[in-house]
Design a protein around this motif. Structure first.
Motif, mmCIF file in Angstrom:
data_model
loop_
_atom_site.group_PDB
_atom_site.id
_atom_site.type_symbol
_atom_site.label_atom_id
_atom_site.label_comp_id
_atom_site.label_asym_id
_atom_site.label_seq_id
_atom_site.Cartn_x
_atom_site.Cartn_y
_atom_site.Cartn_z
ATOM 1 N N HIS A 278 0.895 -1.115 0.157
ATOM 2 C CA HIS A 278 -0.138 0.007 0.071
ATOM 3 C C HIS A 278 0.849 1.097 0.073
ATOM 4 N N PHE A 279 2.018 1.309 0.728
ATOM 5 C CA PHE A 279 2.733 2.267 0.604
ATOM 6 C C PHE A 279 3.458 2.422 -0.737
ATOM 7 N N GLY A 280 3.841 1.334 -1.502
ATOM 8 C CA GLY A 280 4.429 1.337 -2.558
ATOM 9 C C GLY A 280 3.646 2.143 -3.660
ATOM 10 N N GLN A 281 2.223 1.605 -3.482
ATOM 11 C CA GLN A 281 1.165 2.200 -4.609
ATOM 12 C C GLN A 281 0.932 3.825 -4.337
ATOM 13 N N VAL A 282 1.053 4.302 -3.093
ATOM 14 C CA VAL A 282 0.876 5.673 -2.651
ATOM 15 C C VAL A 282 2.009 6.431 -3.219
ATOM 16 N N ALA A 283 3.159 5.719 -2.919
ATOM 17 C CA ALA A 283 4.649 6.352 -3.484
ATOM 18 C C ALA A 283 4.854 6.234 -4.860
ATOM 19 N N PHE A 284 4.252 5.306 -5.593
ATOM 20 C CA PHE A 284 4.309 5.251 -7.179
ATOM 21 C C PHE A 284 3.374 6.174 -7.570
ATOM 22 N N PHE A 285 1.924 6.517 -6.887
ATOM 23 C CA PHE A 285 1.096 7.359 -7.931
ATOM 24 C C PHE A 285 1.543 8.908 -7.444
ATOM 25 N N CYS A 286 2.126 9.289 -6.075
ATOM 26 C CA CYS A 286 2.555 10.612 -6.002
ATOM 27 C C CYS A 286 3.387 10.867 -6.999
ATOM 28 N N SER A 287 4.331 10.054 -7.268
ATOM 29 C CA SER A 287 5.511 10.187 -8.363
ATOM 30 C C SER A 287 4.940 10.542 -9.550
ATOM 31 N N CYS A 288 3.864 9.726 -9.869
ATOM 32 C CA CYS A 288 3.079 9.706 -11.151
ATOM 33 C C CYS A 288 2.387 11.227 -11.361
ATOM 34 N N ALA A 289 1.954 11.475 -10.345
ATOM 35 C CA ALA A 289 1.068 12.944 -10.416
ATOM 36 C C ALA A 289 2.258 14.011 -10.414
ATOM 37 N N PHE A 290 3.618 13.846 -10.000
ATOM 38 C CA PHE A 290 4.598 14.824 -10.270
ATOM 39 C C PHE A 290 4.743 14.885 -11.603
ATOM 40 N N PHE A 291 5.385 13.709 -12.394
ATOM 41 C CA PHE A 291 5.807 13.609 -13.455
ATOM 42 C C PHE A 291 4.510 14.121 -14.722
ATOM 43 N N PHE A 292 3.294 13.827 -14.507
ATOM 44 C CA PHE A 292 2.329 14.259 -15.095
ATOM 45 C C PHE A 292 2.173 15.539 -15.357
ATOM 46 N N THR A 293 2.326 16.401 -14.054
ATOM 47 C CA THR A 293 1.970 17.906 -13.956
ATOM 48 C C THR A 293 3.038 18.638 -14.432
#
Length: 354
Positions: free
Chosen positions: A246-261
């Motif tokens: 769960h921690f991994g999915q949150v960390a990956f998603f926050c990184s996704c949001a950063f690179f998307f924006t």
């Protein structure tokens, strides 16, 4: 003896000659494909920020765009990253089907929805990035389809988080609202993405990005709230193997949001990330990693928290949540048709004015 050796050498020589002719045979079988073009040679709504080259020309035959799966262009990594992710999710589904009764156990249906929605969003994304350069109309159509995949995957995330990851206290406060609001936020996110894409002509890039990101961010915060609460109580958790995923999915998603924006690499290395390394490609890879972590965490929750979720959820809750997934698909499909009609009218008006 010498005759036998010479015959074998002759066969080897013939085989080598045939192998050397393979590239020429492939070249004759597959006509040479048009090269990529610069951003100034495609309409502005086809362009990615700070990506100056590597675009495929418009109005080629369909065969060209299918074969561009093996061509070097600025969408190649986007296509292959989600194509491979989709295949991985299919393999994962087949593996889980050997131990999970997806038909007879209603408590497994949320996990099934997550798996199906993960395969759908990666498949739709692959199609959009592979075929979206055909024409203006098809560009919008395929990327609207991509947004359908994103919206239904958001709902798939919500259902597993609320069904398997929620605790008793949060469930008591939101059990009648959580999934209907998750369905609403998924549809709202789809509308935001479609409108942001459709308004390419009228709005500044950052305004369009806000219109796409804000509804998706609201959906993510709501959908992930059960996981967020569990992570906040991590220190008090005892023998919970799912938490690290769960921690991994949150960390990956926050990184996704950063690179998307934020197009950070394109900004600091202009012209060097056009084909490999630009932010949307990194976003694709991180999102696939996020989904894989999420599937693994949800499977562990399905196995390890059964006493809790069978007590919290009534016998028909799983069926109701799955029916809401169908509602999300239907609503997004209707919005898809409406938006596509608007795009078709727009393109027809442009054609008349030319």
């Amino acid at each position: 003896m010498a005759t036998i050796v010479m015959e074998k050498l002759g066969r080897v020589f013939i085989s080598l000659q045939q192998i050397r002719e393979v590239p020429q045979m492939l070249t004759e079988a597959v006509p040479s494909m048009p090269g990529t073009v610069r951003d100034t040679e495609v309409p502005h709504y086809f362009r990615e920020r700070l990506i100056s080259t590597g675009y495929r020309p418009l109005h080629q035959n369909w065969r060209y765009y299918y074969l561009s799966l093996f061509q070097r262009h600025n969408e190649t990594i986007n296509v292959w990253s989600h194509l491979l992710a989709c295949l991985i999710f299919v393999v994962k589904f087949c593996q889980l089907s050997e131990t999970v009764d997806f038909v007879g156990d209603p408590h497994s249906w949320p996990l099934l929805v997550l798996l199906v929605s993960s395969m759908i969003y990666t498949a739709f994304s692959t199609v959009a990035h592979l075929l979206g350069s055909k024409s203006e109309l098809f560009h919008f159509a395929f990327f609207f389809l991509d947004y359908v995949g994103v919206a239904q995957y958001q709902y798939g995330s919500a259902i597993v988080h609320f069904y398997y990851a929620v605790d008793e206290d949060l469930h008591r406060h939101v059990h009648g609202l959580f999934m209907p609001l998750a369905a609403f936020f998924s549809c709202l996110s789809f509308i935001g993405c479609c409108c942001g894409k459709y308004c390419n002509y009228h709005l500044l890039p950052w305004v369009r990005k806000v219109g796409q990101v804000v509804p998706s961010a609201i959906a993510y915060l709501w959908d992930s709230s059960p996981v967020a609460k569990r992570l906040l109580l991590w220190s008090t958790a005892v023998d919970d193997p799912a938490l690290i995923y769960h921690f991994g999915q949150v960390a990956f998603f926050c990184s996704c949001a950063f690179f998307f924006t934020v197009p950070v690499l394109e900004r600091y290395f202009p012209g060097r990330c056009d084909f490999v390394g630009h932010s949307h490609q990194i976003f694709h890879v991180l999102l696939a990693c996020c989904t894989f972590s999420q599937i693994h965490a949800s499977h562990l929750d399905y196995l390890g928290r059964r006493k809790l979720y069978t007590r919290l959820h009534q016998s028909d809750d799983a069926a109701f949540f799955v029916s809401l997934y169908g509602v999300v698909l239907v609503v997004c499909s209707l919005i898809f048709v409406i938006m596509l009609r608007k795009v078709k009218q727009m393109t027809e008006m442009k054609a008349k004015c030319m």
